[in-house]
Design a protein around this motif. Structure first.
Motif: not given
Ligand code: FES
Length: 91
Positions: A25, A61-63
């Motif tokens: 991410q 992370c909640r993305c």
């Molecule tokens: Fe990194 Fe959500 S993708 S905090």
């Protein structure tokens, strides 16, 4: 830290799994996600779904839905086995 996982110029198996499954991410959460996964795998080399959920519960992370992260964690053991076979000249 995440920098300490790499050995002899090769990514740790969990890092390689994250790359293979596109589980990476952003730069804020990924190091923490991978280190949480590494701690989980140190405790449970082949974790159950429940152990994965519990081990990764502290990741903030909640993305994302974490589907790819879980897939990477499930494949860490396979990557380790492949590396071991390669090192032993089996493959
Ligand atoms: Fe990194 Fe959500 S993708 S905090």
């Amino acid at each position: 830290t995440i920098e300490g996982l790499e050995a002899s110029g090769e990514l740790d198996a969990i890092q390689a799994a994250f790359v293979e499954f596109g589980a990476v991410q952003c730069g804020f959460c990924t190091p923490g996600v991978i280190m949480s996964a590494k701690a989980l795998l140190n405790k449970y080399p082949q974790p159950t779904e429940e152990q994965i959920n519990e081990g990764m519960a502290g990741v903030l992370c909640r993305c994302t839905g974490h589907i790819k992260v879980k897939e990477a964690i499930r494949n860490d053991f396979r990557i380790r086995q492949e590396r071991l076979k390669r090192a032993l000249g089996d493959v």
